[in-house]
Design an enzyme around this catalytic site. Sequence first.
Site, PDB file in Angstrom:
ATOM      1  N   ASP A  25      -0.551  -1.548 -48.145  1.00  0.00           N
ATOM      2  CA  ASP A  25      -0.019  -0.366 -47.444  1.00  0.00           C
ATOM      3  C   ASP A  25       1.056  -0.748 -46.428  1.00  0.00           C
ATOM      4  OD1 ASP A  25       0.211   2.266 -46.714  1.00  0.00           O
ATOM      5  OD2 ASP A  25      -1.499   2.243 -45.357  1.00  0.00           O
ATOM      6  N   ASN A  73      -0.819   9.270 -55.901  1.00  0.00           N
ATOM      7  CA  ASN A  73       0.595   8.938 -55.639  1.00  0.00           C
ATOM      8  C   ASN A  73       1.566   9.747 -56.504  1.00  0.00           C
ATOM      9  OD1 ASN A  73      -0.016   5.388 -54.977  1.00  0.00           O
ATOM     10  ND2 ASN A  73       0.188   7.092 -53.536  1.00  0.00           N
TER      11      ASN A  73
HETATM   12  C1  FPP Z   1       1.691   2.178 -50.028  1.00  0.00           C
HETATM   13  O1  FPP Z   1       2.666   2.074 -49.028  1.00  0.00           O
HETATM   14  C2  FPP Z   1       2.086   1.378 -51.158  1.00  0.00           C
HETATM   15  C3  FPP Z   1       2.256   1.853 -52.419  1.00  0.00           C
HETATM   16  C4  FPP Z   1       2.043   3.249 -52.793  1.00  0.00           C
HETATM   17  C5  FPP Z   1       2.716   0.948 -53.486  1.00  0.00           C
HETATM   18  C6  FPP Z   1       2.157  -0.442 -53.409  1.00  0.00           C
HETATM   19  C7  FPP Z   1       2.702  -1.300 -54.476  1.00  0.00           C
HETATM   20  C8  FPP Z   1       3.199  -2.536 -54.288  1.00  0.00           C
HETATM   21  C9  FPP Z   1       3.241  -3.177 -52.972  1.00  0.00           C
HETATM   22  C10 FPP Z   1       3.700  -3.375 -55.386  1.00  0.00           C
HETATM   23  C11 FPP Z   1       2.957  -3.103 -56.642  1.00  0.00           C
HETATM   24  C12 FPP Z   1       3.171  -4.100 -57.649  1.00  0.00           C
HETATM   25  C13 FPP Z   1       2.611  -4.007 -58.856  1.00  0.00           C
HETATM   26  C14 FPP Z   1       2.751  -5.124 -59.787  1.00  0.00           C
HETATM   27  C15 FPP Z   1       1.851  -2.831 -59.274  1.00  0.00           C
HETATM   28  P1  FPP Z   1       3.370   3.403 -48.523  1.00  0.00           P
HETATM   29  O2  FPP Z   1       4.536   3.674 -49.377  1.00  0.00           O
HETATM   30  O3  FPP Z   1       2.369   4.519 -48.484  1.00  0.00           O
HETATM   31  O4  FPP Z   1       3.795   2.975 -47.078  1.00  0.00           O
HETATM   32  P2  FPP Z   1       3.823   3.871 -45.793  1.00  0.00           P
HETATM   33  O5  FPP Z   1       2.398   4.316 -45.542  1.00  0.00           O
HETATM   34  O6  FPP Z   1       4.331   2.958 -44.738  1.00  0.00           O
HETATM   35  O7  FPP Z   1       4.741   5.020 -46.076  1.00  0.00           O
END
Ligand code: FPP
Length: 254
Positions: A25, A73
Site C-alpha cells: 500500500d 480495485n
Molecule cells: C495500493 O496502493 C496498491 C495497489 C492497488 C497496487 C499494488 C501493486 C503493486 C505494488 C505491484 C503489483 C505487481 C504485480 C506483479 C501484481 P494505492 O494505490 O491504494 O496507494 P494510496 O493508498 O497511497 O493511494
Amino acid sequence: MAANATPPNADAQTGGPLHVAIVMDGNGRWAKKRGLPRTLGHRAGVEALKRTVSAAPKLGSGWLTVFGFSTENWSRPAAEVSELMALPKRFFESDLGRLEREGVRVRVLGRRQGLSADLLRMLDEAEARTRHNDHFNLNIAFNYGGQADIADAARRFAEDVAAGRRRPEDMAEAMFASHLATSGSPPPDLIVRPSGEQRLSNFLLWEAAYSEFVFQDVLWPDYGEDHLRAALQVFAGRDRRYGAVTADDVLAAG
Ligand code: FPP
C-alpha cells in the site's frame, strides 16, 4: 545451532518456513508526494516487489503472498485499472527468468474472470514455468478478495454436495480451507502493511485467524530488505499462543 533448534525466522510452533503476507500500500501517496501521476507510483511499486522477493528468502522466509489487485480495485478510474492490469506483465517480463532459475514457485490467487486473455496467458505461463520449484513460494493475489474467495469456496463445496461427491457433514475447517485459493499454502505467520494504514482490506480473511500484524510507516515503493528485516524482528518478539496458554502461564497460575 543445535540440530533440532528452530532456525531463525522459522515458525516457532511448526518449525516450518515463515509465511509473510504483504498489503502493498501507498503507491498513490508516494507518487503524489513527488508530483507524479499515480501510474508511476504503481510502477515504482513493482520495483519494490522485486526487491522484497529477493530479500525474503535471505531473511528466512519460505513464503511470500502479496496483494496486487483486489476485487474492489475495479472501482478505480479506468486508466488506473488498466495500469494495474499491466503490472504483472511488467514484473514477469523482467523477472520471470530469474524467478525460474532461483527456484521460486509462483502461484496466482484470485478470480480469473474479468482478466484479459493476454494477462491470463502470462499468469498461466508464470505458474507453469515455476511449477517444479521449491526453494521459495511467491503467491500473487490478483483480482482477489477474501470475501469473494470464501463465497467461491462455499459455492464449490455446495456443488460437490449437489453432485453427490460430498456430504454436508464432511464440512469442517480443513475441508473449507481446501476449497480456498490458498489451499496448499500454510496460513500467513505475519501480515505486513506499510503506508501507515491499519486494516486488512479484505486480504486473507480466513487465513489470517492467527497471523501476527506489523504496520510500518513507509510507502510501498520505498520498501525493501531493511523494512522486511525490521518487520521480521518485531514478529520474532511476539508471543504466539494460538488461543492456548504457555507452560509458564500454567506454572504461574499454580
Ligand atoms: C495500493 O496502493 C496498491 C495497489 C492497488 C497496487 C499494488 C501493486 C503493486 C505494488 C505491484 C503489483 C505487481 C504485480 C506483479 C501484481 P494505492 O494505490 O491504494 O496507494 P494510496 O493508498 O497511497 O493511494
